[in-house]
Structure formats: structure tokens, C-alpha cells
Scaffold this motif. Sequence first.
Motif, PDB file in Angstrom:
ATOM      1  N   SER A   1      14.544  -1.740   3.917  1.00 16.29           N
ATOM      2  CA  SER A   1      13.904  -2.426   2.796  1.00 16.29           C
ATOM      3  C   SER A   1      14.916  -2.922   1.769  1.00 16.29           C
ATOM      4  CB  SER A   1      12.886  -1.502   2.134  1.00 16.29           C
ATOM      5  OG  SER A   1      13.547  -0.346   1.627  1.00 16.29           O
TER       6      SER A   1
ATOM      7  N   SER B   1       5.079  -6.328  -0.400  1.00 18.39           N
ATOM      8  CA  SER B   1       4.398  -5.050  -0.173  1.00 18.39           C
ATOM      9  C   SER B   1       5.053  -3.938  -1.002  1.00 18.39           C
ATOM     10  CB  SER B   1       4.399  -4.686   1.314  1.00 18.39           C
ATOM     11  OG  SER B   1       5.688  -4.281   1.732  1.00 18.39           O
ATOM     12  N   LYS B   2       6.316  -4.092  -1.310  1.00 16.08           N
ATOM     13  CA  LYS B   2       7.048  -3.119  -2.149  1.00 16.08           C
ATOM     14  C   LYS B   2       6.917  -3.448  -3.636  1.00 16.08           C
ATOM     15  CE  LYS B   2       9.130  -1.015   1.353  1.00 16.08           C
ATOM     16  NZ  LYS B   2       8.302  -0.033   1.993  1.00 16.08           N
ATOM     17  N   ASN B   3       6.878  -4.751  -3.940  1.00 20.37           N
ATOM     18  CA  ASN B   3       6.799  -5.199  -5.330  1.00 20.37           C
ATOM     19  C   ASN B   3       5.998  -6.500  -5.381  1.00 20.37           C
ATOM     20  OD1 ASN B   3       7.101  -6.021  -7.961  1.00 20.37           O
ATOM     21  ND2 ASN B   3       9.317  -6.281  -7.864  1.00 20.37           N
TER      22      ASN B   3
END
Length: 184
Positions: A70, A100-102
Motif C-alpha cells: 500500500s 480505499s485507504k483514504n
Amino acid sequence: MIDLLDSTNVITRMFNSGKYDDMYNYCKNLLEKIPNDMVALQNICLSLIYLKKYEESIVYCDKVLEIKNSDIYALKNKIYALENLKQYEQVLKLCKQILSKNSRDIWALNSMGLSLNELNRHQEALEYYEKSLEIDLDDVTALMNKAISHSHLGNYKDAIDYYYKAQTIDSSLKDASIVKSQLF
């Protein structure tokens, strides 16, 4: 005191002076000593992008992502390389990974919109520009590209309005004036 021989400082000096070939060679030498050196791997990606060797850059981005799947820096470099190779479906997948992470990553939102525009999916692109503008009303990239999307959809009045907003924020956007006059 700054250590002038520190690899990060050496790479930064090469990058700032536009010596991308030297930067590439320096990073290759670092990798011979430590094959998984993240600084060397990431900066090889960057140097290859500036040398317009996009396929090779992707190889090194993938090496970084094998170590840290990631890694935002590697994902964004890979996206940039893929955009230059016109591999927009791949760009969409990587943008989704970042989002999806931020979900508030403006760069990823704009890249998502740009790729959707390139795939002639202008209505979908508008959604991503809108999300970007919810975060930053003055995001000139989103404003300009939202104008382009509206223009492709035949919404010329909306396109003109977004070009105008972008120019209000950044008066150096001379192309916006030309396009606006053509849309009138």
C-alpha cells in the motif's frame, strides 16, 4: 548538520538539478548493495518516469509494492506511468486502492476522473471531480476537468461556469479563456 553524503540528500540534489540519468545510476548502485532499499527503489521509479521509461518504471514500482503493497508513493508513480501508457483501466484499479485507504485523497480522485474521461465515461468522471471539490472548493484540476467533462456531455453552460471558476482561482489559465470563447 546535514550529511551531504547521505543517500537521500544525494538523490535530492540530483533530482533538483535534473540529473535523472545520474539519479538512476546512483540508485542502481545502491540496489547492488541492498536489493530492497526502499529509497533507491522509489527513486529509480521516479527517475525512470522523468526519463520517460514508463514500462521500466512500473517494474520498480511493483518491486516496492511487493515489499509494501500500500505504498502511496509507489502507487502514485505507477499510476503516472500507466497514464502515460494510456492504460486507464489499470489506473482506475490503483486509484480505487488508494481511495480505499483514504477516500479524501484529492490526487487519486482527480486521477480517477481523468482516466474516466479518457475512457469516455464523462458522467462518472464528474462524480470524482465533485468529491474532490467537496474537500477543496479551489481545486483547479477538478474545476478544469469538470469543465471538460461537461463540455463532452454537451453541457456547455456548465462547462463555461467551471472554466470561469478555475480562472478566478488561477488567472494564468490562458487555455480556459480560449475554450470558453469556443463554447460560446
